[in-house]
Design an enzyme around this catalytic site. Structure first.
Site, mmCIF file in Angstrom:
data_model
loop_
_atom_site.group_PDB
_atom_site.id
_atom_site.type_symbol
_atom_site.label_atom_id
_atom_site.label_comp_id
_atom_site.label_asym_id
_atom_site.label_seq_id
_atom_site.Cartn_x
_atom_site.Cartn_y
_atom_site.Cartn_z
ATOM 1 N N HIS A 1 0.887 -1.158 0.000
ATOM 2 C CA HIS A 1 0.000 0.000 0.000
ATOM 3 C C HIS A 1 0.929 1.213 0.000
ATOM 4 O O HIS A 1 1.421 1.617 1.059
ATOM 5 C CB HIS A 1 -0.893 0.030 1.240
ATOM 6 C CG HIS A 1 -1.749 -1.176 1.426
ATOM 7 N ND1 HIS A 1 -2.831 -1.462 0.610
ATOM 8 C CD2 HIS A 1 -1.706 -2.178 2.342
ATOM 9 C CE1 HIS A 1 -3.414 -2.581 1.021
ATOM 10 N NE2 HIS A 1 -2.743 -3.036 2.066
ATOM 11 N N ARG B 1 -5.464 2.263 11.959
ATOM 12 C CA ARG B 1 -6.230 2.466 10.735
ATOM 13 C C ARG B 1 -6.804 3.883 10.672
ATOM 14 O O ARG B 1 -6.852 4.492 9.598
ATOM 15 C CB ARG B 1 -7.355 1.427 10.626
ATOM 16 C CG ARG B 1 -8.041 1.420 9.279
ATOM 17 C CD ARG B 1 -9.109 0.353 9.197
ATOM 18 N NE ARG B 1 -10.261 0.667 10.032
ATOM 19 C CZ ARG B 1 -11.463 0.095 9.877
ATOM 20 N NH1 ARG B 1 -11.644 -0.821 8.932
ATOM 21 N NH2 ARG B 1 -12.454 0.411 10.668
ATOM 22 N N HIS C 1 -10.860 -6.474 -1.109
ATOM 23 C CA HIS C 1 -10.165 -5.928 0.055
ATOM 24 C C HIS C 1 -10.212 -6.907 1.209
ATOM 25 O O HIS C 1 -9.177 -7.225 1.820
ATOM 26 C CB HIS C 1 -10.757 -4.581 0.480
ATOM 27 C CG HIS C 1 -10.069 -4.042 1.697
ATOM 28 N ND1 HIS C 1 -10.460 -4.373 2.983
ATOM 29 C CD2 HIS C 1 -8.994 -3.231 1.829
ATOM 30 C CE1 HIS C 1 -9.639 -3.797 3.847
ATOM 31 N NE2 HIS C 1 -8.749 -3.091 3.174
ATOM 32 N N ARG D 1 -15.028 -8.453 4.952
ATOM 33 C CA ARG D 1 -15.841 -7.447 5.644
ATOM 34 C C ARG D 1 -16.129 -6.244 4.744
ATOM 35 O O ARG D 1 -17.048 -5.481 5.006
ATOM 36 C CB ARG D 1 -15.154 -6.996 6.935
ATOM 37 C CG ARG D 1 -13.899 -6.172 6.741
ATOM 38 C CD ARG D 1 -13.301 -5.721 8.078
ATOM 39 N NE ARG D 1 -12.172 -4.816 7.885
ATOM 40 C CZ ARG D 1 -10.928 -5.202 7.713
ATOM 41 N NH1 ARG D 1 -10.624 -6.496 7.721
ATOM 42 N NH2 ARG D 1 -9.962 -4.310 7.537
ATOM 43 N N HIS E 1 -7.092 -9.679 1.388
ATOM 44 C CA HIS E 1 -6.718 -9.708 2.799
ATOM 45 C C HIS E 1 -7.537 -10.805 3.474
ATOM 46 O O HIS E 1 -8.762 -10.832 3.347
ATOM 47 C CB HIS E 1 -7.056 -8.389 3.480
ATOM 48 C CG HIS E 1 -6.183 -7.243 3.102
ATOM 49 N ND1 HIS E 1 -6.680 -5.998 2.820
ATOM 50 C CD2 HIS E 1 -4.837 -7.136 2.977
ATOM 51 C CE1 HIS E 1 -5.693 -5.172 2.539
ATOM 52 N NE2 HIS E 1 -4.561 -5.838 2.615
ATOM 53 N N HIS F 1 -1.728 -12.316 4.513
ATOM 54 C CA HIS F 1 -1.667 -12.463 5.973
ATOM 55 C C HIS F 1 -2.081 -13.867 6.411
ATOM 56 O O HIS F 1 -1.261 -14.595 6.948
ATOM 57 C CB HIS F 1 -2.504 -11.411 6.705
ATOM 58 C CG HIS F 1 -2.137 -10.009 6.379
ATOM 59 N ND1 HIS F 1 -0.851 -9.528 6.516
ATOM 60 C CD2 HIS F 1 -2.885 -8.968 5.917
ATOM 61 C CE1 HIS F 1 -0.808 -8.259 6.146
ATOM 62 N NE2 HIS F 1 -2.024 -7.903 5.767
ATOM 63 N N ASP G 1 3.747 -4.576 2.668
ATOM 64 C CA ASP G 1 2.458 -4.107 3.154
ATOM 65 C C ASP G 1 2.473 -2.631 3.526
ATOM 66 O O ASP G 1 2.424 -1.760 2.680
ATOM 67 C CB ASP G 1 2.005 -4.986 4.318
ATOM 68 C CG ASP G 1 0.542 -4.793 4.691
ATOM 69 O OD1 ASP G 1 -0.133 -3.970 4.048
ATOM 70 O OD2 ASP G 1 0.073 -5.469 5.614
#
Length: 449
Positions: A65, A86, A207, A210, A234, A271, A322
């Site tokens: 990112h 975040r 993404h 969720r 992810h 991950h 990451d």
């Protein structure tokens, strides 16, 4: 044009596993591919580019990112959680536009080049203007990333990311509005306008479970399948995601992805930290690649994922930086083994050769560059040269070059980098971005002004 390189030492494929050879001539041809590899060639001949040290394949950063690089240092004040981290990340995301993102990403990709990275997988979800307004070019932010990689001289797979919700059954929050296309069909229509280039390929990403409603996961999987494109996601980085998925759907995130056709040999699960036994089986049976990001996973206190177990079950493993708390592919590789040692209190879970392959051949494959990551005829002429005479690397015999690279070297030991036969780092100096620290400082400062 064709170029011949002479490597003092090179880590080369062999029928019984990679070995370090000396005095290796590597000839390249138009198109930036390797035409000849000749070990034990003798002294460097006239006209060849001399590369002293250990030559290894260019490293693939399979999960990036770029804008997170602006957080380095800033998010280390005090304590907090992944979720408070975040919130800080969203503040930097809200300050970016296509011009400032081009400047920042160029600097970040140049830093990657200095660290020996020749290809990056950019997990890109910063699509629109703050508040969700569309730019005149709906892909202005993605195009900025593609241009940034060109300016830094590295390859990129733009993993255009679908991000539609803030959680299961909830609308995007205000900072997340610029991430969302509204639904997966609108995402697909926008992503369709992105075109590959010589240095750039286009992939897709979910993404997370969720952030994409379950009934729209199949749209993204189908888009990637029809184009035979890489698909990243992810997966189970936080236990809170697992708990919320079980509440919403009665299954784990891995099971949900499997049920909607997301897993498979062109998919990489990033991950994969908190998995059940069934999750491991589903990932292995589908030949899904696992992308581990050890320096970010430790920085965010995510936990130590079951990388060794997944690899033993049959999942290829790749590596990513990451959030760019650290940009050092050799540290990522080393951390994979050292984390496992801490978890099990035993040593020797990965060989140096296996870790170098994770950072090169398997990483490139996960990004849709299967012709890269090896020093052999026909492969892309992308390679990195590490000093063997620094305070970190001096001492071991050259035949232990792989062990030296993984367990002793750092990004500071990268001496030369070649991409497509073009030398973009020479004697530790980037040839396209004259002052990388200044470029980082200025582009990050602009976001806070």
């Amino acid at each position: 044009m064709s170029v011949t390189f002479w490597a003092q030492y090179a880590w080369l494929p062999h029928v019984n596993g990679p070995v370090v050879e000396q005095d290796v001539l590597i000839g390249t041809v138009d198109g930036g591919r390797i035409a000849k590899v000749t070990p034990d060639s003798g002294p460097c001949p006239p006209g060849a580019v001399r590369l002293e040290g250990l030559l290894v394949p260019g490293q693939a950063n399979a999960h990036s990112h770029a804008f997170h690089r602006a957080l380095r240092g800033t998010v280390q004040v005090g304590s907090g959680t992944f979720w408070t981290w975040r919130d800080t990340m969203y503040k930097f995301a809200g300050a970016l536009d296509p011009d400032s993102y081009l400047a920042l990403a160029t600097a970040v990709y140049a830093e990657m080049a200095l660290a020996g990275i020749t290809a990056v997988g950019e997990f890109h979800y910063l699509h629109h203007a703050p508040g969700g307004d569309r730019y005149d070019d709906p892909n202005a932010m993605g195009e900025a990333l593609i241009e940034a990689a060109a300016r830094a001289g590295i390859r990129i797979t733009l993993l255009d990311t679908c991000y539609l919700a803030s959680g299961f059954g909830t609308e995007p929050t205000k900072p997340q509005l610029r991430f969302s296309d509204g639904d997966a069909d609108a995402w697909a229509a926008r992503a369709e306008a992105l075109k590959p280039r010589e240095h750039a390929r286009i992939g897709a990403a979910v993404h997370s479970v969720r952030a994409v409603p379950a009934d729209q996961l199949g749209t993204i999987a189908h888009w990637a399948s029809m184009r035979r494109a890489p698909l990243h996601v992810h997966l189970s980085e936080q236990t809170a995601e697992n708990d919320a998925c079980l509440t919403a759907h009665g299954v784990t995130p891995t099971r949900l992805l499997a049920d909607h056709g997301v897993l498979g040999p062109r998919t990489s699960a990033v991950h994969a930290t908190h998995l059940t036994d069934e999750d491991v089986r589903l990932l292995a049976d589908s030949s899904t690649t696992i992308c581990m990001c050890p320096t970010t996973e430790r920085d965010l206190a995510d936990g130590i994922g079951p990388a060794r177990r997944l690899a033993s079950a049959g999942c290829p493993v790749s590596l990513g930086s990451d959030s760019h708390a650290v940009i050092d592919p050799f540290e990522e590789a080393r951390a994979l083994e050292l984390n496992e040692r801490l978890r099990t209190r035993t040593r020797g879970h990965w060989t140096a050769n296996a870790l170098l392959r994770a950072g090169s051949e398997d990483g490139h494959a996960s990004l849709g560059w299967p012709e890269a990551g090896r020093i052999e005829v026909g492969a892309l002429a992308d390679f990195t040269v590490l000093a063997l005479d620094s305070v970190r690397t001096a001492g071991p015999p050259a035949r232990l070059g792989a062990e030296t690279a993984v367990f002793a070297a750092s990004a500071a030991d990268v001496r030369h980098v070649v991409v497509g036969g073009r030398q973009i780092v020479r004697d530790g100096v980037h040839q396209l971005v004259p002052d990388v620290p200044a470029a980082l400082r200025d582009s990050i400062a602009a976001l806070s002004s």
